[in-house]
Design an enzyme around this catalytic site. Sequence first.
Site, PDB file in Angstrom:
ATOM      1  N   ASN A  90       0.621  -1.177   0.072  1.00  0.00           N
ATOM      2  CA  ASN A  90       0.137   0.181  -0.043  1.00  0.00           C
ATOM      3  C   ASN A  90       0.926   1.249  -0.023  1.00  0.00           C
ATOM      4  O   ASN A  90       2.044   1.481   0.536  1.00  0.00           O
ATOM      5  CB  ASN A  90      -0.832   0.033   1.228  1.00  0.00           C
ATOM      6  CG  ASN A  90      -1.948  -1.218   1.199  1.00  0.00           C
ATOM      7  OD1 ASN A  90      -2.316  -1.800   0.159  1.00  0.00           O
ATOM      8  ND2 ASN A  90      -2.364  -1.761   2.478  1.00  0.00           N
ATOM      9  N   HIS A 139       6.048  -0.605  -2.454  1.00  0.00           N
ATOM     10  CA  HIS A 139       5.708  -0.245  -3.978  1.00  0.00           C
ATOM     11  C   HIS A 139       5.736   1.613  -3.686  1.00  0.00           C
ATOM     12  O   HIS A 139       4.813   2.304  -4.276  1.00  0.00           O
ATOM     13  CB  HIS A 139       4.309  -0.485  -4.188  1.00  0.00           C
ATOM     14  CG  HIS A 139       4.280  -1.939  -4.709  1.00  0.00           C
ATOM     15  ND1 HIS A 139       3.211  -2.599  -4.745  1.00  0.00           N
ATOM     16  CD2 HIS A 139       5.531  -2.676  -4.964  1.00  0.00           C
ATOM     17  CE1 HIS A 139       3.620  -3.906  -5.105  1.00  0.00           C
ATOM     18  NE2 HIS A 139       4.819  -4.002  -5.216  1.00  0.00           N
ATOM     19  N   CYS A 166      12.402  13.205  -6.901  1.00  0.00           N
ATOM     20  CA  CYS A 166      12.887  13.833  -8.090  1.00  0.00           C
ATOM     21  C   CYS A 166      13.615  13.120  -9.021  1.00  0.00           C
ATOM     22  O   CYS A 166      14.448  12.498  -8.917  1.00  0.00           O
ATOM     23  CB  CYS A 166      13.881  14.838  -7.462  1.00  0.00           C
ATOM     24  SG  CYS A 166      14.626  16.193  -8.785  1.00  0.00           S
ATOM     25  N   GLY A 222      -5.311  -9.152   3.165  1.00  0.00           N
ATOM     26  CA  GLY A 222      -5.904  -8.192   2.329  1.00  0.00           C
ATOM     27  C   GLY A 222      -5.281  -7.886   0.941  1.00  0.00           C
ATOM     28  O   GLY A 222      -5.099  -6.920   0.475  1.00  0.00           O
ATOM     29  N   THR A 223      -4.706  -8.911   0.364  1.00  0.00           N
ATOM     30  CA  THR A 223      -3.987  -8.930  -0.939  1.00  0.00           C
ATOM     31  C   THR A 223      -4.569  -9.941  -1.951  1.00  0.00           C
ATOM     32  O   THR A 223      -4.651 -11.293  -1.361  1.00  0.00           O
ATOM     33  CB  THR A 223      -2.590  -8.845  -0.791  1.00  0.00           C
ATOM     34  OG1 THR A 223      -2.006  -8.737  -2.314  1.00  0.00           O
ATOM     35  CG2 THR A 223      -1.976 -10.182  -0.258  1.00  0.00           C
ATOM     36  N   SER A 224      -4.844  -9.664  -3.137  1.00  0.00           N
ATOM     37  CA  SER A 224      -5.379 -10.530  -4.167  1.00  0.00           C
ATOM     38  C   SER A 224      -4.334 -11.454  -4.548  1.00  0.00           C
ATOM     39  O   SER A 224      -4.604 -12.281  -5.255  1.00  0.00           O
ATOM     40  CB  SER A 224      -6.004  -9.863  -5.311  1.00  0.00           C
ATOM     41  OG  SER A 224      -5.150  -9.093  -6.050  1.00  0.00           O
ATOM     42  N   ALA A 271     -10.719  -7.700   7.544  1.00  0.00           N
ATOM     43  CA  ALA A 271      -9.444  -7.393   8.194  1.00  0.00           C
ATOM     44  C   ALA A 271      -9.700  -6.909   9.572  1.00  0.00           C
ATOM     45  O   ALA A 271      -8.928  -7.314  10.505  1.00  0.00           O
ATOM     46  CB  ALA A 271      -8.550  -6.618   7.436  1.00  0.00           C
TER      47      ALA A 271
HETATM   48  C1  BV8 Z   1       8.622  -5.914 -11.252  1.00  0.00           C
HETATM   49  C2  BV8 Z   1       1.899   1.377  -6.658  1.00  0.00           C
HETATM   50  C3  BV8 Z   1      10.827  -6.835 -11.643  1.00  0.00           C
HETATM   51  C4  BV8 Z   1       1.598   2.284  -7.464  1.00  0.00           C
HETATM   52  C5  BV8 Z   1       1.604  -0.929  -7.571  1.00  0.00           C
HETATM   53  C6  BV8 Z   1       3.500 -11.440 -16.241  1.00  0.00           C
HETATM   54  C7  BV8 Z   1       3.400 -12.459 -15.312  1.00  0.00           C
HETATM   55  C8  BV8 Z   1       3.995 -12.090 -13.979  1.00  0.00           C
HETATM   56  C9  BV8 Z   1       4.365 -10.946 -13.631  1.00  0.00           C
HETATM   57  C10 BV8 Z   1       4.233  -9.809 -14.722  1.00  0.00           C
HETATM   58  C11 BV8 Z   1       3.994 -10.182 -15.778  1.00  0.00           C
HETATM   59  N1  BV8 Z   1       4.094  -9.204 -16.410  1.00  0.00           N
HETATM   60  C12 BV8 Z   1       4.517  -8.198 -15.802  1.00  0.00           C
HETATM   61  C13 BV8 Z   1       4.826  -8.573 -14.502  1.00  0.00           C
HETATM   62  C14 BV8 Z   1       5.497  -8.143 -13.311  1.00  0.00           C
HETATM   63  C15 BV8 Z   1       4.580  -6.888 -12.681  1.00  0.00           C
HETATM   64  C16 BV8 Z   1       3.326  -7.858 -12.280  1.00  0.00           C
HETATM   65  O1  BV8 Z   1       3.122  -8.682 -11.513  1.00  0.00           O
HETATM   66  N2  BV8 Z   1       2.059  -7.392 -13.179  1.00  0.00           N
HETATM   67  C17 BV8 Z   1       0.916  -8.239 -12.873  1.00  0.00           C
HETATM   68  C18 BV8 Z   1      -0.194  -7.312 -13.116  1.00  0.00           C
HETATM   69  C19 BV8 Z   1       0.848  -9.616 -13.735  1.00  0.00           C
HETATM   70  N3  BV8 Z   1       5.110  -6.464 -11.553  1.00  0.00           N
HETATM   71  C20 BV8 Z   1       5.887  -5.500 -11.765  1.00  0.00           C
HETATM   72  O2  BV8 Z   1       6.106  -4.875 -12.650  1.00  0.00           O
HETATM   73  C21 BV8 Z   1       6.598  -5.097 -10.190  1.00  0.00           C
HETATM   74  N4  BV8 Z   1       8.094  -4.697 -10.818  1.00  0.00           N
HETATM   75  O3  BV8 Z   1       8.149  -7.177 -11.390  1.00  0.00           O
HETATM   76  O4  BV8 Z   1      10.146  -5.582 -11.338  1.00  0.00           O
HETATM   77  C22 BV8 Z   1      11.400  -7.179 -10.648  1.00  0.00           C
HETATM   78  C23 BV8 Z   1      10.784  -8.399 -10.282  1.00  0.00           C
HETATM   79  C24 BV8 Z   1      11.238  -9.350  -9.267  1.00  0.00           C
HETATM   80  C25 BV8 Z   1      12.161  -8.782  -8.194  1.00  0.00           C
HETATM   81  C26 BV8 Z   1      12.638  -7.374  -8.422  1.00  0.00           C
HETATM   82  C27 BV8 Z   1      12.052  -6.665  -9.580  1.00  0.00           C
HETATM   83  C28 BV8 Z   1       5.966  -3.701  -9.889  1.00  0.00           C
HETATM   84  C29 BV8 Z   1       4.726  -3.724  -9.253  1.00  0.00           C
HETATM   85  C30 BV8 Z   1       4.283  -2.733  -8.643  1.00  0.00           C
HETATM   86  C31 BV8 Z   1       3.093  -1.997  -9.035  1.00  0.00           C
HETATM   87  N5  BV8 Z   1       2.687  -0.848  -8.293  1.00  0.00           N
HETATM   88  N6  BV8 Z   1       1.512   0.074  -6.721  1.00  0.00           N
HETATM   89  C32 BV8 Z   1      -0.041   2.358  -7.092  1.00  0.00           C
HETATM   90  O5  BV8 Z   1      -0.472   2.321  -6.054  1.00  0.00           O
HETATM   91  O6  BV8 Z   1      -0.507   3.328  -7.920  1.00  0.00           O
HETATM   92  S1  BV8 Z   1       0.729  -2.294  -7.727  1.00  0.00           S
HETATM   93  C33 BV8 Z   1      -0.745  -2.111  -6.665  1.00  0.00           C
HETATM   94  O7  BV8 Z   1      -1.691  -3.064  -7.145  1.00  0.00           O
HETATM   95  C34 BV8 Z   1      -0.429  -2.412  -5.225  1.00  0.00           C
HETATM   96  O8  BV8 Z   1       0.559  -1.951  -4.972  1.00  0.00           O
HETATM   97  C35 BV8 Z   1      -0.658  -3.952  -5.069  1.00  0.00           C
HETATM   98  O9  BV8 Z   1       0.554  -4.330  -5.325  1.00  0.00           O
HETATM   99  C36 BV8 Z   1      -1.563  -4.320  -6.347  1.00  0.00           C
HETATM  100  C37 BV8 Z   1      -2.994  -4.389  -5.939  1.00  0.00           C
HETATM  101  O10 BV8 Z   1      -2.800  -5.845  -5.075  1.00  0.00           O
HETATM  102  P1  BV8 Z   1      -3.642  -5.905  -3.683  1.00  0.00           P
HETATM  103  O11 BV8 Z   1      -2.896  -4.914  -3.008  1.00  0.00           O
HETATM  104  O12 BV8 Z   1      -3.745  -7.077  -3.572  1.00  0.00           O
HETATM  105  O13 BV8 Z   1      -5.367  -5.289  -4.153  1.00  0.00           O
HETATM  106  P2  BV8 Z   1      -6.498  -5.989  -4.846  1.00  0.00           P
HETATM  107  O14 BV8 Z   1      -7.388  -4.980  -4.847  1.00  0.00           O
HETATM  108  O15 BV8 Z   1      -5.892  -6.660  -5.882  1.00  0.00           O
HETATM  109  O16 BV8 Z   1      -6.771  -7.034  -3.707  1.00  0.00           O
HETATM  110  C38 BV8 Z   1      -7.505  -6.659  -2.615  1.00  0.00           C
HETATM  111  C39 BV8 Z   1      -7.918  -7.882  -1.863  1.00  0.00           C
HETATM  112  O17 BV8 Z   1      -8.249  -7.372  -0.565  1.00  0.00           O
HETATM  113  C40 BV8 Z   1      -8.909  -8.783  -2.362  1.00  0.00           C
HETATM  114  O18 BV8 Z   1      -8.204 -10.018  -2.512  1.00  0.00           O
HETATM  115  C41 BV8 Z   1     -10.098  -8.521  -1.488  1.00  0.00           C
HETATM  116  O19 BV8 Z   1     -10.668  -9.692  -1.563  1.00  0.00           O
HETATM  117  C42 BV8 Z   1      -9.273  -8.265  -0.355  1.00  0.00           C
HETATM  118  N7  BV8 Z   1     -10.150  -7.359   0.555  1.00  0.00           N
HETATM  119  C43 BV8 Z   1     -10.999  -6.311   0.242  1.00  0.00           C
HETATM  120  N8  BV8 Z   1     -11.624  -5.851   1.319  1.00  0.00           N
HETATM  121  C44 BV8 Z   1     -11.292  -6.575   2.479  1.00  0.00           C
HETATM  122  C45 BV8 Z   1     -10.383  -7.460   1.931  1.00  0.00           C
HETATM  123  N9  BV8 Z   1      -9.764  -8.219   2.951  1.00  0.00           N
HETATM  124  C46 BV8 Z   1      -9.885  -8.336   4.077  1.00  0.00           C
HETATM  125  N10 BV8 Z   1     -10.708  -6.994   4.784  1.00  0.00           N
HETATM  126  C47 BV8 Z   1     -11.344  -6.617   3.812  1.00  0.00           C
HETATM  127  N11 BV8 Z   1     -12.171  -5.508   4.406  1.00  0.00           N
END
Ligand code: BV8
Length: 232
Positions: free
Chosen positions: A92, A109, A117, A175-177, A219
Site C-alpha cells: 500500500n 511500492h 525527483c 488483504g491482498t489478491s 481484516a
Molecule cells: C517488477 C504502486 C521486476 C502504484 C503498484 C506477467 C506475469 C507475472 C508478472 C508480470 C507479468 N508481466 C509483468 C509482470 C510484473 C508485474 C506484475 O506482477 N504484473 C501483474 C499485473 C501480472 N510486476 C511489476 O512490474 C513489479 N516490478 O516485477 O520488477 C522485478 C521482479 C522481481 C524482483 C525485483 C524486480 C512492480 C509492481 C508494482 C506496481 N505498483 N502499486 C500505485 O499504487 O498506484 S501495484 C498495486 O496493485 C498495489 O501496490 C498492489 O501491489 C496491487 C493491488 O494488489 P492488492 O493490494 O492485492 O489489492 P487488490 O485490490 O488486488 O486486492 C485486494 C484484496 O483485499 C482482495 O483479495 C480482496 O478480497 C481483499 N479485501 C477487500 N476488502 C477487504 C479485503 N480483505 C480483508 N478485509 C477487507 N475489508
Amino acid sequence: MESIRNIVVLTGAGISAESGIDTFRDAGGLWEQHRVEDVATPEGFARDPQLVQRFYDARREAVQQVEPNPAHDALALLDRQWEGELLIVTQNVDDLHERAGASRVLHMHGELLSALCSACEARHKWSEPLLGQPACPGCGEQALRPDVVWFGEMPYEMDRIYAALRRADLFVSIGTSGAVYPAAGFVRDAREMGARTLELNLERSEGSYWFEESRQGRASKLVPEWVAEMLG
Ligand code: BV8
C-alpha cells in the site's frame, strides 16, 4: 503460537478497504476511472504526465482524509509488543500503518506522501499536488514525480525483504489478491525457507493454495483476533 519468533506480514489494499480507500479489485481494476496500467507505468507517465499527476494528486488528497481501522491498530499493537523480529511489508502507498503507530513498516511500492525527483533522485515528504510542477527542494528542477513503484519498475528494498523472509518462522498475508509480483511470490519463498504461512483475506485469493492456513473475513475482525492469538 509455539516457536514463532520472527514474523513477516505482507499487507495489501484490503487492509485499508474499511478505512474507505478503494481497493484495486473492488474498483474493477480501475482507480478514478483509469486503467492502472495506463497510469501506474513509466510509459503512461511519459505519455501523459498531467493525467498521471492528477491521478496521484487525487489519491494523495484522499488518503489524508481517512483514518486507520482496527486492523491497522492491531498490527501496530503487535509491532509495539512483539519481542521477536517483525517486518510489515506493505504494497500500500497510504500511511495508515504509520498513523496507527506501527514503526517496523516497509513500503515496497513506495508512498503517496513522498515525492521523488527524477533529476537528482532525492525523496521529499510531500502532501500537496504535483500537477503544478513545483521545484524540487533539493536541486530546483521541476522534475518531481509520485514516489511510487510503477509496473515494470523495481520494488523498493527487495534485499531487505528477502533477508526477512529467509529468517521468518511465520509469514502472514493480509488483504491482498496475490495478483502482483514479486509480492505475490513471497508466500512460496517463505514456505521454501520453512516458515508457517497464514492468509487473512475477505475471500480466497489467487495465492490461497500456497498457504498452510487461509481465513476468510474482514481484516478489521480477523487481524485483531490473530494478534490476540499471537500476544496470548
Ligand atoms: C517488477 C504502486 C521486476 C502504484 C503498484 C506477467 C506475469 C507475472 C508478472 C508480470 C507479468 N508481466 C509483468 C509482470 C510484473 C508485474 C506484475 O506482477 N504484473 C501483474 C499485473 C501480472 N510486476 C511489476 O512490474 C513489479 N516490478 O516485477 O520488477 C522485478 C521482479 C522481481 C524482483 C525485483 C524486480 C512492480 C509492481 C508494482 C506496481 N505498483 N502499486 C500505485 O499504487 O498506484 S501495484 C498495486 O496493485 C498495489 O501496490 C498492489 O501491489 C496491487 C493491488 O494488489 P492488492 O493490494 O492485492 O489489492 P487488490 O485490490 O488486488 O486486492 C485486494 C484484496 O483485499 C482482495 O483479495 C480482496 O478480497 C481483499 N479485501 C477487500 N476488502 C477487504 C479485503 N480483505 C480483508 N478485509 C477487507 N475489508
